[in-house]
Write an enzyme that holds these catalytic residues in place. Structure first.
Site, PDB file in Angstrom:
ATOM      1  N   ARG A  47      18.641  37.402  -4.186  1.00 34.50           N
ATOM      2  CA  ARG A  47      19.351  37.599  -5.453  1.00 34.50           C
ATOM      3  C   ARG A  47      19.045  38.982  -6.036  1.00 34.50           C
ATOM      4  O   ARG A  47      18.960  39.155  -7.255  1.00 34.50           O
ATOM      5  CB  ARG A  47      19.021  36.486  -6.453  1.00 34.50           C
ATOM      6  CG  ARG A  47      20.166  36.131  -7.404  1.00 34.50           C
ATOM      7  CD  ARG A  47      19.778  35.016  -8.366  1.00 34.50           C
ATOM      8  NE  ARG A  47      19.633  33.733  -7.685  1.00 34.50           N
ATOM      9  CZ  ARG A  47      18.697  32.823  -7.970  1.00 34.50           C
ATOM     10  NH1 ARG A  47      17.824  33.054  -8.911  1.00 34.50           N
ATOM     11  NH2 ARG A  47      18.652  31.683  -7.315  1.00 34.50           N
ATOM     12  N   ARG A  51      21.539  39.178 -12.489  1.00 32.72           N
ATOM     13  CA  ARG A  51      21.563  39.336 -13.941  1.00 32.72           C
ATOM     14  C   ARG A  51      20.359  40.085 -14.506  1.00 32.72           C
ATOM     15  O   ARG A  51      20.387  40.494 -15.664  1.00 32.72           O
ATOM     16  CB  ARG A  51      21.675  37.957 -14.608  1.00 32.72           C
ATOM     17  CG  ARG A  51      23.046  37.325 -14.455  1.00 32.72           C
ATOM     18  CD  ARG A  51      23.079  35.936 -15.063  1.00 32.72           C
ATOM     19  NE  ARG A  51      22.293  34.995 -14.271  1.00 32.72           N
ATOM     20  CZ  ARG A  51      21.943  33.785 -14.689  1.00 32.72           C
ATOM     21  NH1 ARG A  51      22.253  33.386 -15.913  1.00 32.72           N
ATOM     22  NH2 ARG A  51      21.256  32.981 -13.895  1.00 32.72           N
ATOM     23  N   ARG A  60      29.775  42.535 -14.282  1.00 31.52           N
ATOM     24  CA  ARG A  60      30.181  41.139 -14.456  1.00 31.52           C
ATOM     25  C   ARG A  60      31.087  40.983 -15.673  1.00 31.52           C
ATOM     26  O   ARG A  60      32.083  40.244 -15.646  1.00 31.52           O
ATOM     27  CB  ARG A  60      28.917  40.271 -14.582  1.00 31.52           C
ATOM     28  CG  ARG A  60      29.095  38.883 -15.148  1.00 31.52           C
ATOM     29  CD  ARG A  60      29.828  37.945 -14.212  1.00 31.52           C
ATOM     30  NE  ARG A  60      29.784  36.593 -14.723  1.00 31.52           N
ATOM     31  CZ  ARG A  60      30.517  36.143 -15.738  1.00 31.52           C
ATOM     32  NH1 ARG A  60      31.353  36.965 -16.364  1.00 31.52           N
ATOM     33  NH2 ARG A  60      30.433  34.893 -16.130  1.00 31.52           N
ATOM     34  N   ASP A  97      28.626  33.845  -2.826  1.00 30.95           N
ATOM     35  CA  ASP A  97      28.042  32.584  -3.276  1.00 30.95           C
ATOM     36  C   ASP A  97      28.010  31.618  -2.103  1.00 30.95           C
ATOM     37  O   ASP A  97      28.870  31.697  -1.205  1.00 30.95           O
ATOM     38  CB  ASP A  97      28.857  31.987  -4.432  1.00 30.95           C
ATOM     39  CG  ASP A  97      28.119  30.848  -5.121  1.00 30.95           C
ATOM     40  OD1 ASP A  97      27.285  31.142  -5.998  1.00 30.95           O
ATOM     41  OD2 ASP A  97      28.345  29.677  -4.771  1.00 30.95           O
ATOM     42  N   TYR A 174      26.270  19.688  -2.922  1.00 34.61           N
ATOM     43  CA  TYR A 174      27.160  20.104  -4.009  1.00 34.61           C
ATOM     44  C   TYR A 174      28.507  19.387  -3.939  1.00 34.61           C
ATOM     45  O   TYR A 174      29.083  19.007  -4.969  1.00 34.61           O
ATOM     46  CB  TYR A 174      27.376  21.607  -3.956  1.00 34.61           C
ATOM     47  CG  TYR A 174      26.207  22.415  -4.458  1.00 34.61           C
ATOM     48  CD1 TYR A 174      25.949  22.538  -5.820  1.00 34.61           C
ATOM     49  CD2 TYR A 174      25.354  23.066  -3.572  1.00 34.61           C
ATOM     50  CE1 TYR A 174      24.876  23.280  -6.286  1.00 34.61           C
ATOM     51  CE2 TYR A 174      24.282  23.819  -4.031  1.00 34.61           C
ATOM     52  CZ  TYR A 174      24.038  23.922  -5.389  1.00 34.61           C
ATOM     53  OH  TYR A 174      22.974  24.656  -5.854  1.00 34.61           O
TER      54      TYR A 174
END
Length: 374
Positions: A47, A51, A60, A97, A174
């Site tokens: 990652r 962020r 973003r 992703d 998921y």
């Protein structure tokens, strides 16, 4: 397991432009994954485009949504390259992703602010599973492969590019739960009540993951990673049956591909270090480890058959710089001398992390690791 459908050829996707790109200037990652000598331990961060970087947050915001960012090759390339402009990293990893494949299968992926991914049409019956069909990757996820090709051009041989996918078990979690879960009650219940249906789902996903990674390789990825984020929630017998067996099926499918079989593959089961010796037997080049395992112990348990990636606790980056350096030294010492180690966190860097602490980590790895390769 279900019979394997034939693979759609990806050879036509490999462009002459990729073949004519400049040679790789920094091959530490690829050499380490193949357990070949290096001058320093390579380092990249799960990652690493995220962020915690203000420039990522700005891009973003321009994209308008996470999906908008991920589906724009130009913007996904931009954020992939941002951490390399700040830090002396030894690899780039494709910004995407793990849920692209379920999205391609028509489950209606969307993200809820503060809650994460959700599916409009989760799998809640054997009939739902049996209605799924193996997608054609070229038409289902073209933006991913366009991003890979664009990144190879923009990187121009500076560092290798890592492509990735979620593991079959993690994707199934998921898809059945409809999003994240605290207890994975629905998918684990399916394993007990209708294991045949779950096996059909996992077989399809393993073939889809294999084709997806193969397509990334054809587009220009130079290493691959399989994220088994939720394998650690399983018992040992269930892990072998529902997770590890299908990771092995992915490896087998990649081995049949001219584009993918030459690339080193990293497999990472979060919370799964106790199965490292078994993981080392499926044919991947490297194992990723979370911070709960000692690298030296796993190196001994796997007998040098695979490279190891990891495994600093991401929370260590909230410590003062001198403590970060001490933790880097501890991890390097745990692995010991010689090739076969890729330094990384034990999971993704957290959004609240100070970017300057990431710089301390990267610089410390390069400075302190040289002694282990002299």
């Amino acid at each position: 397991m279900a019979a394997r459908p034939p693979r759609a050829s990806c050879s036509t996707w490999a462009s002459e432009a990729v073949a004519s790109l400049p040679p790789l200037q920094n091959d530490r990652l690829l050499r380490a994954l193949r357990r070949q000598p290096v001058d320093r331990t390579p380092v990249w961060i799960m990652r690493q485009a995220g962020r915690y970087l203000p420039e990522y947050r700005a891009t973003r915001a321009r994209a308008g949504s996470f999906l908008g960012l991920m589906r724009s090759p130009e913007l996904a390339t931009e954020v992939t390259l941002q951490p390399l402009a700040r830090f002396d990293l030894d690899a780039a990893i494709l910004f995407s992703d793990i849920l692209t494949i379920p999205d391609a299968l028509g489950l209606g992926l969307h993200f809820v602010e503060g809650e994460g991914p959700r599916f409009e049409r989760p799998l809640r019956s054997a009939a739902d599973i049996d209605a799924l069909r193996l997608p054609d990757m070229a038409t289902a996820l073209p933006y991913v492969f366009d991003t890979v090709r664009m990144l190879r051009r923009e990187l121009a041989g500076r560092v290798p590019l890592i492509g990735f996918s979620g593991s079959p078990w993690t994707l199934a979690c998921y898809m059945v739960e409809g999003g994240g879960s605290d207890d994975f009650r629905l998918v684990k219940s399916l394993a007990y009540t209708d294991p045949a249906a779950l096996h059909r789902l996992l077989a399809l996903l393993a073939d889809a993951v294999g084709d997806y990674l193969d397509a990334q390789a054809a587009a220009g990825a130079q290493a691959l990673m399989l994220f088994d984020t939720w394998g650690g929630v399983l018992s040992t017998p269930a892990y072998r049956e529902f997770s590890l067996a299908y990771q092995a099926r992915v490896v087998e499918r990649l081995a049949a591909s001219a584009a993918a079989r030459a690339l080193p593959l990293i497999v990472f089961t979060k919370g799964g270090g106790q199965w490292a010796a078994e993981q080392a037997s499926i044919g991947a080049a490297a194992l990723g480890l979370d911070w709960t395992q000692e690298l030296g112990a796993v190196r001994a348990a796997t007998g040098g058959r695979v490279a190891l990636q990891g495994n600093l606790d991401p929370i260590a980056l909230f410590a003062p710089p001198e403590r970060i350096r001490a933790e880097v030294a501890r991890v390097l010492d745990s692995y010991g001398r010689g090739p076969g180690h890729v330094f990384n966190l034990g999971h993704g860097v957290l959004p609240q992390t100070d970017p300057e602490h990431v710089r301390v980590l990267v610089d410390a790895v390069h400075e302190l690791s040289a002694a282990y390769h002299a």
